[in-house]
Design a protein around this motif. Structure first.
Motif, short mmCIF file in Angstrom:
data_model
loop_
_atom_site.label_atom_id
_atom_site.label_comp_id
_atom_site.label_asym_id
_atom_site.label_seq_id
_atom_site.Cartn_x
_atom_site.Cartn_y
_atom_site.Cartn_z
N PHE A 109 0.79 -1.23 0.00
CA PHE A 109 0.00 0.00 0.00
C PHE A 109 0.82 1.29 0.00
O PHE A 109 0.26 2.37 -0.07
N GLY A 110 2.15 1.16 0.13
CA GLY A 110 2.98 2.36 0.18
C GLY A 110 2.83 3.14 1.48
O GLY A 110 3.19 4.31 1.54
N VAL A 111 2.32 2.47 2.51
CA VAL A 111 2.12 3.11 3.82
C VAL A 111 3.16 2.57 4.79
O VAL A 111 3.29 1.36 4.96
N SER A 112 3.90 3.47 5.41
CA SER A 112 4.89 3.09 6.41
C SER A 112 4.24 3.15 7.78
O SER A 112 3.99 4.23 8.31
N LEU A 113 3.93 1.99 8.33
CA LEU A 113 3.30 1.94 9.64
C LEU A 113 4.30 2.30 10.72
O LEU A 113 5.41 1.77 10.76
N GLU A 114 3.89 3.19 11.60
CA GLU A 114 4.74 3.64 12.71
C GLU A 114 4.46 2.78 13.94
O GLU A 114 3.31 2.51 14.28
N TRP A 115 5.53 2.35 14.59
CA TRP A 115 5.39 1.53 15.79
C TRP A 115 4.67 2.29 16.89
O TRP A 115 4.98 3.46 17.16
N GLU A 116 3.73 1.64 17.54
CA GLU A 116 3.11 2.18 18.74
C GLU A 116 3.76 1.56 19.98
O GLU A 116 3.88 2.20 21.00
N VAL A 117 4.18 0.31 19.86
CA VAL A 117 4.88 -0.36 20.96
C VAL A 117 6.29 0.20 21.05
O VAL A 117 6.84 0.71 20.07
N GLN A 118 6.85 0.12 22.23
CA GLN A 118 8.22 0.55 22.42
C GLN A 118 9.04 -0.62 22.94
O GLN A 118 8.59 -1.36 23.82
N LEU A 119 10.21 -0.79 22.38
CA LEU A 119 11.08 -1.88 22.78
C LEU A 119 11.81 -1.53 24.08
O LEU A 119 12.26 -0.40 24.25
N VAL A 120 11.91 -2.50 24.95
CA VAL A 120 12.65 -2.35 26.18
C VAL A 120 13.62 -3.51 26.24
O VAL A 120 13.23 -4.67 26.11
#
Length: 128
Positions: A109-120
């Motif tokens: 789709f040409g959409v770059s999904l942004e992470w909502e989770v954060q890595l720890v």
């Protein structure tokens, strides 16, 4: 908010209301979450932020990634913006699956999904 920030306080404004109506609305919200999200399974919560004008779950599902797995991590069959941790799943399985899904949505789709989770923890941040 800067990456790594921690919220130590907040101010909220509440409005009064009928306690019976408030309790009914709370129960309705709980029922909806139980029906639409994999809350009975270990999961990492909502994985991607919704892009403007669309829903991450719709894009993930439309890209054919619902049910996709890496190791013990699987895109939930109940809600495509949740990744559930099955037996033996590792944080690295989850991270890799997020990247695979992200790449698939971008290719389709040409959409770059942004992470909502954060890595720890210790991850190879260059691979994100």
């Amino acid at each position: 908010m800067a990456r790594g920030s921690i919220v130590v306080g907040a101010t909220v404004r509440l409005r009064g209301g009928d306690p019976v109506e408030i309790r009914r609305e709370m129960e309705d919200a709980r029922r909806w979450r139980r029906a639409t999200q994999p809350l009975a399974e270990p999961n990492c919560g909502s994985v991607f932020k919704n892009p403007e004008g669309d829903h991450a779950a719709r894009l993930v599902e439309a890209a054919g990634a619902k049910g996709m797995s890496v190791g013990g991590a699987t895109v939930s069959a109940k809600h495509a913006n949740f990744i559930v941790a099955g037996p033996g799943a590792t944080a690295e399985d989850v991270r890799q699956l997020i990247r695979v899904v992200q790449d698939r949505v971008e290719e389709r789709f040409g959409v770059s999904l942004e992470w909502e989770v954060q890595l720890v923890g210790d991850f190879d941040l260059a691979s994100l």
